[in-house]
Design a protein around this motif. Structure first.
Motif, PDB file in Angstrom:
ATOM      1  N   LEU A  73       0.828  -1.200   0.000  1.00  0.00           N
ATOM      2  CA  LEU A  73       0.000   0.000   0.000  1.00  0.00           C
ATOM      3  C   LEU A  73       0.865   1.255   0.000  1.00  0.00           C
ATOM      4  CD1 LEU A  73      -2.907   1.217   0.304  1.00  0.00           C
ATOM      5  CD2 LEU A  73      -2.504   1.163   2.780  1.00  0.00           C
ATOM      6  N   ARG A  74       1.888   1.269   0.845  1.00  0.00           N
ATOM      7  CA  ARG A  74       2.777   2.447   0.902  1.00  0.00           C
ATOM      8  C   ARG A  74       3.589   2.608  -0.370  1.00  0.00           C
ATOM      9  NH1 ARG A  74       6.208   1.145   6.035  1.00  0.00           N
ATOM     10  NH2 ARG A  74       7.365   2.962   5.255  1.00  0.00           N
ATOM     11  N   ALA A  75       3.936   1.471  -0.993  1.00  0.00           N
ATOM     12  CA  ALA A  75       4.752   1.556  -2.203  1.00  0.00           C
ATOM     13  C   ALA A  75       3.966   2.085  -3.395  1.00  0.00           C
ATOM     14  CB  ALA A  75       5.341   0.180  -2.522  1.00  0.00           C
ATOM     15  N   CYS A  76       2.673   1.834  -3.459  1.00  0.00           N
ATOM     16  CA  CYS A  76       1.876   2.225  -4.633  1.00  0.00           C
ATOM     17  C   CYS A  76       1.103   3.526  -4.432  1.00  0.00           C
ATOM     18  CB  CYS A  76       0.905   1.103  -4.981  1.00  0.00           C
ATOM     19  SG  CYS A  76       1.720  -0.447  -5.466  1.00  0.00           S
ATOM     20  N   LEU A  85       3.775   8.698   7.579  1.00  0.00           N
ATOM     21  CA  LEU A  85       5.104   8.085   7.607  1.00  0.00           C
ATOM     22  C   LEU A  85       5.511   7.703   9.030  1.00  0.00           C
ATOM     23  CD1 LEU A  85       7.660   7.250   6.125  1.00  0.00           C
ATOM     24  CD2 LEU A  85       8.521   9.584   6.431  1.00  0.00           C
ATOM     25  N   GLU A  86       5.284   8.595   9.998  1.00  0.00           N
ATOM     26  CA  GLU A  86       5.685   8.296  11.375  1.00  0.00           C
ATOM     27  C   GLU A  86       4.959   7.064  11.909  1.00  0.00           C
ATOM     28  OE1 GLU A  86       4.559  11.148  10.314  1.00  0.00           O
ATOM     29  OE2 GLU A  86       6.271  12.532  10.419  1.00  0.00           O
ATOM     30  N   VAL A  87       3.663   6.973  11.562  1.00  0.00           N
ATOM     31  CA  VAL A  87       2.889   5.809  12.020  1.00  0.00           C
ATOM     32  C   VAL A  87       3.439   4.531  11.415  1.00  0.00           C
ATOM     33  CG1 VAL A  87       0.605   4.734  12.055  1.00  0.00           C
ATOM     34  CG2 VAL A  87       0.826   7.210  12.337  1.00  0.00           C
ATOM     35  N   TRP A  88       3.743   4.569  10.113  1.00  0.00           N
ATOM     36  CA  TRP A  88       4.241   3.364   9.444  1.00  0.00           C
ATOM     37  C   TRP A  88       5.588   2.932  10.016  1.00  0.00           C
ATOM     38  CZ3 TRP A  88      -0.109   2.274   8.168  1.00  0.00           C
ATOM     39  CH2 TRP A  88      -0.934   2.963   7.303  1.00  0.00           C
ATOM     40  N   LEU A  89       6.480   3.871  10.248  1.00  0.00           N
ATOM     41  CA  LEU A  89       7.794   3.510  10.792  1.00  0.00           C
ATOM     42  C   LEU A  89       7.664   2.899  12.197  1.00  0.00           C
ATOM     43  CD1 LEU A  89       9.961   6.546   9.636  1.00  0.00           C
ATOM     44  CD2 LEU A  89       9.896   4.248   8.657  1.00  0.00           C
ATOM     45  N   THR A  90       6.773   3.482  12.997  1.00  0.00           N
ATOM     46  CA  THR A  90       6.580   2.938  14.347  1.00  0.00           C
ATOM     47  C   THR A  90       6.051   1.502  14.296  1.00  0.00           C
ATOM     48  OG1 THR A  90       6.114   5.167  15.172  1.00  0.00           O
ATOM     49  CG2 THR A  90       5.431   3.301  16.545  1.00  0.00           C
ATOM     50  N   LEU A  91       5.045   1.301  13.451  1.00  0.00           N
ATOM     51  CA  LEU A  91       4.483  -0.047  13.336  1.00  0.00           C
ATOM     52  C   LEU A  91       5.472  -1.028  12.715  1.00  0.00           C
ATOM     53  CD1 LEU A  91       0.862   0.826  12.143  1.00  0.00           C
ATOM     54  CD2 LEU A  91       1.593   0.121  14.427  1.00  0.00           C
ATOM     55  N   ASP A  92       6.314  -0.550  11.813  1.00  0.00           N
ATOM     56  CA  ASP A  92       7.333  -1.418  11.218  1.00  0.00           C
ATOM     57  C   ASP A  92       8.246  -1.997  12.271  1.00  0.00           C
ATOM     58  OD1 ASP A  92       6.323  -1.040   8.722  1.00  0.00           O
ATOM     59  OD2 ASP A  92       7.813   0.445   8.088  1.00  0.00           O
ATOM     60  N   TYR A  93       8.745  -1.163  13.149  1.00  0.00           N
ATOM     61  CA  TYR A  93       9.729  -1.638  14.113  1.00  0.00           C
ATOM     62  C   TYR A  93       9.079  -2.366  15.279  1.00  0.00           C
ATOM     63  CZ  TYR A  93      12.863   1.076  11.275  1.00  0.00           C
ATOM     64  OH  TYR A  93      13.573   1.554  10.203  1.00  0.00           O
ATOM     65  N   ILE A  94       7.810  -2.085  15.539  1.00  0.00           N
ATOM     66  CA  ILE A  94       7.092  -2.919  16.516  1.00  0.00           C
ATOM     67  C   ILE A  94       6.929  -4.343  15.983  1.00  0.00           C
ATOM     68  CG2 ILE A  94       4.845  -3.285  17.601  1.00  0.00           C
ATOM     69  CD1 ILE A  94       4.615  -0.286  17.935  1.00  0.00           C
ATOM     70  N   SER A  95       6.590  -4.444  14.698  1.00  0.00           N
ATOM     71  CA  SER A  95       6.477  -5.783  14.098  1.00  0.00           C
ATOM     72  C   SER A  95       7.816  -6.495  14.074  1.00  0.00           C
ATOM     73  CB  SER A  95       5.905  -5.678  12.682  1.00  0.00           C
ATOM     74  OG  SER A  95       6.804  -4.994  11.834  1.00  0.00           O
ATOM     75  N   GLY A 152      16.429   6.212   0.041  1.00  0.00           N
ATOM     76  CA  GLY A 152      15.480   7.157   0.584  1.00  0.00           C
ATOM     77  C   GLY A 152      14.501   6.487   1.525  1.00  0.00           C
ATOM     78  N   ILE A 153      13.895   7.289   2.404  1.00  0.00           N
ATOM     79  CA  ILE A 153      13.012   6.757   3.417  1.00  0.00           C
ATOM     80  C   ILE A 153      11.676   6.318   2.849  1.00  0.00           C
ATOM     81  CG2 ILE A 153      11.937   8.963   3.988  1.00  0.00           C
ATOM     82  CD1 ILE A 153      13.100   6.264   6.479  1.00  0.00           C
ATOM     83  N   HIS A 154      11.344   6.803   1.638  1.00  0.00           N
ATOM     84  CA  HIS A 154      10.043   6.494   1.049  1.00  0.00           C
ATOM     85  C   HIS A 154      10.114   5.324   0.071  1.00  0.00           C
ATOM     86  CE1 HIS A 154       8.405  10.066   2.898  1.00  0.00           C
ATOM     87  NE2 HIS A 154       9.352  10.820   2.341  1.00  0.00           N
ATOM     88  N   THR A 155      10.878   4.321   0.414  1.00  0.00           N
ATOM     89  CA  THR A 155      10.965   3.096  -0.402  1.00  0.00           C
ATOM     90  C   THR A 155      10.676   1.882   0.491  1.00  0.00           C
ATOM     91  OG1 THR A 155      13.339   3.052   0.022  1.00  0.00           O
ATOM     92  CG2 THR A 155      12.595   4.058  -2.060  1.00  0.00           C
ATOM     93  N   PRO A 156       9.412   1.674   0.848  1.00  0.00           N
ATOM     94  CA  PRO A 156       9.071   0.567   1.765  1.00  0.00           C
ATOM     95  C   PRO A 156       9.293  -0.814   1.173  1.00  0.00           C
ATOM     96  CG  PRO A 156       7.085   1.563   0.913  1.00  0.00           C
ATOM     97  CD  PRO A 156       8.222   2.440   0.446  1.00  0.00           C
ATOM     98  N   LEU A 157       9.533  -0.915  -0.132  1.00  0.00           N
ATOM     99  CA  LEU A 157       9.752  -2.234  -0.729  1.00  0.00           C
ATOM    100  C   LEU A 157      11.017  -2.908  -0.230  1.00  0.00           C
ATOM    101  CD1 LEU A 157       8.632  -1.612  -4.424  1.00  0.00           C
ATOM    102  CD2 LEU A 157       7.381  -2.804  -2.612  1.00  0.00           C
ATOM    103  N   VAL A 158      11.900  -2.146   0.439  1.00  0.00           N
ATOM    104  CA  VAL A 158      13.103  -2.784   0.990  1.00  0.00           C
ATOM    105  C   VAL A 158      12.757  -3.749   2.117  1.00  0.00           C
ATOM    106  CG1 VAL A 158      14.532  -0.811   0.359  1.00  0.00           C
ATOM    107  CG2 VAL A 158      13.480  -0.891   2.630  1.00  0.00           C
ATOM    108  N   ARG A 159      11.539  -3.706   2.598  1.00  0.00           N
ATOM    109  CA  ARG A 159      11.111  -4.586   3.700  1.00  0.00           C
ATOM    110  C   ARG A 159      10.351  -5.809   3.194  1.00  0.00           C
ATOM    111  NH1 ARG A 159      10.965  -2.841   8.790  1.00  0.00           N
ATOM    112  NH2 ARG A 159       8.997  -3.954   9.191  1.00  0.00           N
ATOM    113  N   LEU A 160      10.492  -6.148   1.920  1.00  0.00           N
ATOM    114  CA  LEU A 160       9.788  -7.309   1.382  1.00  0.00           C
ATOM    115  C   LEU A 160      10.239  -8.619   2.020  1.00  0.00           C
ATOM    116  CD1 LEU A 160       9.598  -6.485  -2.430  1.00  0.00           C
ATOM    117  CD2 LEU A 160       7.720  -6.519  -0.788  1.00  0.00           C
ATOM    118  N   ASN A 161      11.436  -8.629   2.612  1.00  0.00           N
ATOM    119  CA  ASN A 161      11.892  -9.868   3.242  1.00  0.00           C
ATOM    120  C   ASN A 161      11.059 -10.242   4.464  1.00  0.00           C
ATOM    121  OD1 ASN A 161      12.953  -7.580   4.555  1.00  0.00           O
ATOM    122  ND2 ASN A 161      14.551  -8.800   5.528  1.00  0.00           N
TER     123      ASN A 161
END
Length: 629
Positions: A73-76, A85-95, A152-161
Motif C-alpha cells: 500500500l505504501r509503495a503504490c 510516515l511516522e505511524v508506518w515507521l513505528t508499526l514497522d519496528y514494533i512488528s 530514501g526513506i520512502h521506499t518501503p519495498l526494501v522490507r519485502l523480506n
C-alpha cells in the motif's frame, strides 16, 4: 566486630517479628497472601500444545498481515506513504520486535521424544539451529532498512523480506481451525481474508500501473487526479479496489484496455480470477458437503426413509408421523446416534464424555444408587437415546420387558387400557421398567410390563437393554447380587414377589454352596496334580543322585576293610600285653588257683588264633582290591 554482631542480631529480630506476625494472622483466621511461584527463566520451556503457545500464534497474525497489506500500500499510494510516515515507521519496528520475540519463543519451544517433552535447553537450541526455520527467520529479520540511507526513506519495498515469516500465519490459522467450535464458518472467513489480500494487492498494482501509464489517459486507467472528485486518498484506494474486484470476480463490465500493458494486466487478472473462482466454489462446496455429512451422522437419512415410504405406499397419516418426528429432531437438534459419533474417540474419552452427559441421569435410578462408580461408567456407554412423538406408546401392558427407560426430557402418562384414563404422569428424571430386566425369581409379572406408558408430547428417553446390563453385571458379581436384592425389596413393597417356601430357599442356598464347593474342589485337584508331578520329578532326581553316588563309592570298600583290620590287630596286641601282666601277678598265689590261671592263659591263645584268621581275611581282601585295580 561489635557493629557487625549488632547488625546481625537486628536482622534476626526483624525476621522473628515477621514470623510472629504471620502466626498471629493465621490464628486470627486472616488468610496470608501466598506469593506467586517464581519463574526460572533459565529453565523456561514452552509446551507447543499449551495455551501460551496458542496465544502467541494469534499475536503473530497481526505483524504478518500488517506487512502483507501495508508494504504494498505504501509503495503504490504515495500520498498515504507521505501522510502517515511516522505511524508506518513505528508499526514497522514494533512488528520487527515481535519477530525477534518469535525467534526466542521458537528457541524455547519443546518437542516430544518418545512421548515425553524435551526440557533440555541445550538440545532445544541445537535442534532449532539445525532446522530449516532458522534460515527463513534470520532472512526475515535481515537489516534491509539500511537501504533507506541510499534509496530514501520512502521506499518501503526494501522490507519485502518480512514476508518470509508467512509460515507462522498458516500455522496459526490451522491451530485456530482445530480449536474453534465452528470450523466451517472459520474456513469461509479464512478464504475471504485471503481473497481480500489478493484483491488489495491487485488494486495497488492497478493504481501503480495507472500512474506509470498516466492518470486519465484512457478509460481503463485511473481518472486524472487533478479532478477534485478523484484526488482524495480514500477515493483513490476505493476506486482501485472496486475496479480490481470487478476484474477478479468477472461480475461487472470493465473498460476495454487500449495499451499492451493494460492487456497484459487484464490477462494476468483473468487467469487469477479463474483460480479465485475455482477456490471459492471448491471451498464452499467442501463446507456444504461437511454440513451434509454432519447432518447424516447426527440425524437419520430422511430422504432414504421417505423414498421407502413412497415405494411401499404407506398411508398418509403414518407418513405424517414420520415427517413430524424428523422435523422435531432437526428443529431441536436432537441427536440419536451418539455412540456412532463418539466411536472415533478413544475408549477413555468416550467414557469421560458419557459420564459427564449421562451419569447424573443414571444416578437417579433407585436400583443403581450406591453402586460402584466403575459399574455406572460401564453402563453410561450402553445408554441409547430415543425420541417419542406425542401420543406414541413407549410400552404396553403385558409386553415382555427387554429394556428399561430413563426420562431425560418430556412427560409420559401411565394410562389405562382404554388409553384415556391417566393414573400418573412421569416427568424429567423418572424411570420405569427397571425390574423387568433383572430376571428376579418369584416376580409375579414374569418380566412383563405391568402398565401402559404413553408420551404426552415429544419425549427424550434413555434406554438400557437387558443384554447390555447382563453383560456388564457379569463382570461385577457383587453388584449383581446387590441389584437383585434391591429389586426384591421393591417387588416386596409392591406386593409383586411370590413368597417361596423355606425348603426351596434352603435348596437354592445348598445349590449355591455346592457350586462354590465344586469350584473349590476343582482348584484343589489342580493343585494336587501339580504337587504329585513335582513329587515324581523330585523322586526321579533323587534316584539319579543315589546311582551317581554308588558309582563314586565303589572303590571305598577296600579302604574301609583295611581300616577295620588294623583295629583288630591293635586289640589283639593289647590283649596279649594284658595276659602277660596277669601271669606275673599270679605266680605268687596259692597252688589251688593254678587251674584258674591256666584257663586264663588259654583264653589269650584262642584270641590270638582268631586274630590270625582275621589277618588272613584281610590279606585276601587286599589281593582282590589289587586285582580289581
Amino acid at each position: 566486630m561489635n557493629r557487625w554482631a549488632e547488625a546481625i542480631n537486628l536482622q534476626r529480630m526483624r525476621k522473628d517479628g515477621k514470623a510472629r506476625e504471620e502466626k498471629a494472622e493465621g490464628q486470627n483466621g486472616v488468610p496470608t497472601k501466598e506469593k506467586p511461584p517464581k519463574v526460572n527463566w533459565r529453565e523456561w520451556v514452552i509446551d507447543p500444545s499449551g495455551e501460551f503457545y496458542y496465544c502467541w500464534l494469534q499475536v503473530m497474525i497481526f505483524p504478518i498481515i500488517y506487512n502483507w497489506v501495508i508494504i504494498i500500500l505504501r509503495a503504490c499510494f504515495f500520498d498515504i506513504e507521505l501522510s502517515y510516515l511516522e505511524v508506518w515507521l513505528t508499526l514497522d519496528y514494533i512488528s520487527d520486535l515481535i519477530y525477534v520475540a518469535d525467534i526466542v519463543v521458537k528457541v524455547n519451544t519443546g518437542f516430544l521424544e518418545q512421548g515425553l517433552m524435551v526440557q533440555d535447553r541445550a538440545r532445544l537450541k541445537k535442534c532449532y539451529l539445525h532446522s530449516s526455520h532458522v534460515v527463513w527467520d534470520v532472512a526475515s529479520l535481515a537489516p534491509t532498512d539500511l537501504l533507506y540511507l541510499k534509496m530514501g526513506i520512502h521506499t518501503p519495498l526494501v522490507r519485502l523480506n518480512r514476508f518470509l515469516r508467512s509460515s507462522r500465519l498458516s500455522e496459526a490459522l490451522d491451530r485456530m481451525e482445530t480449536r474453534t467450535a465452528y470450523p466451517n464458518t472459520f474456513r469461509i472467513a479464512k478464504l475471504m481474508i485471503l481473497i481480500f489480500i489478493l484483491i488489495h494487492w491487485n488494486a495497488c498494482i492497478y493504481f501503480a500501473l495507472s500512474n506509470y501509464i498516466g492518470f486519465g489517459v484512457d478509460e481503463w486507467v485511473y481518472p486524472n487526479i487533478s479532478n477534485p472528485e478523484f484526488a482524495s486518498m480514500r477515493r483513490q484506494y476505493f476506486y482501485s479496489f472496486w475496479f480490481s474486484t470487478l476484474i477478479l470476480t468477472t461480475v461487472g463490465d470493465t473498460p476495454q484496455p487500449r495499451r499492451e500493458e493494460e492487456y497484459l494486466f487484464m490477462i494476468a487478472d483473468l487467469l487469477i480470477a479463474v483460480l479465485v473462482f475455482a477456490s471459492v466454489v471448491g471451498s464452499v462446496g467442501n463446507v456444504v458437503t461437511n454440513l451434509r455429512d454432519r447432518d447424516d451422522v447426527f440425524f437419520p437419512d430422511h430422504e432414504l426413509v421417505k423414498g421407502y415410504l413412497r415405494s411401499q405406499r404407506i398411508n398418509k397419516p403414518l407418513q405424517g408421523r414420520v415427517n413430524s418426528w424428523y422435523q422435531h429432531l432437526h428443529i431441536n437438534k436432537k441427536i440419536t446416534r451418539e455412540n456412532e459419533i463418539l466411536q472415533q474417540l478413544p475408549v477413555t474419552l468416550q467414557t469421560a464424555i458419557a459420564v459427564s452427559v449421562h451419569l447424573p441421569t443414571l444416578s437417579k435410578v433407585t436400583i443403581f444408587q450406591n453402586c460402584e462408580s466403575s459399574l455406572l461408567e460401564e453402563l453410561v456407554l450402553k445408554l441409547t437415546p430415543q425420541v417419542y412423538s406425542p401420543g406414541e406408546y413407549v410400552c404396553r401392558k403385558g409386553d415382555v420387558g427387554h429394556e428399561m427407560y430413563i426420562i431425560k426430557e418430556g412427560k409420559l402418562a401411565v394410562v389405562a387400557d382404554d388409553g384415556v384414563t391417566q393414573f400418573a404422569v412421569l416427568s424429567d428424571g423418572n424411570f420405569f421398567g427397571e425390574i423387568s430386566i433383572l430376571n428376579i425369581k418369584g416376580n409375579k409379572s414374569g418380566n412383563r410390563r405391568t402398565a401402559n406408558i404413553r408420551s404426552i408430547g415429544h419425549s427424550d428417553l434413555f434406554s438400557l437393554s437387558k443384554e447390555d446390563l447382563m453383560d456388564t453385571l457379569s463382570e461385577f458379581p457383587a453388584a449383581k447380587r446387590l441389584l437383585e436384592e434391591k429389586g426384591r425389596q421393591i417387588l416386596t413393597k409392591m406386593g409383586m414377589l411370590e413368597k417361596t417356601e423355606e425348603g426351596e430357599q434352603e435348596k437354592e442356598k445348598t445349590e449355591d454352596t455346592l457350586a462354590r464347593l465344586e469350584a473349590g474342589l476343582e482348584a484343589l485337584q489342580t493343585k494336587l496334580a501339580r504337587l504329585v508331578a513335582e513329587l515324581e520329578s523330585s523322586a526321579r532326581k533323587m534316584t539319579g543322585r543315589v546311582e551317581r553316588l554308588e558309582l563314586q563309592t565303589e572303590g571305598w570298600v577296600g579302604i574301609v576293610a583295611e581300616g577295620a583290620g588294623s583295629d583288630v590287630d591293635g586289640e589283639a596286641e593289647r590283649e596279649r600285653e594284658g595276659g602277660d601282666g596277669e601271669g606275673e601277678e599270679e605266680e605268687g598265689e596259692e597252688p589251688e588257683e593254678e587251674g584258674e590261671v591256666l584257663e586264663e592263659k588259654e583264653e589269650p591263645e584262642g584270641e590270638r588264633g582268631e586274630g590270625d584268621g582275621g589277618e588272613e581275611e584281610e590279606d585276601g581282601v587286599r589281593k582282590e582290591m589289587k586285582e580289581k585295580e
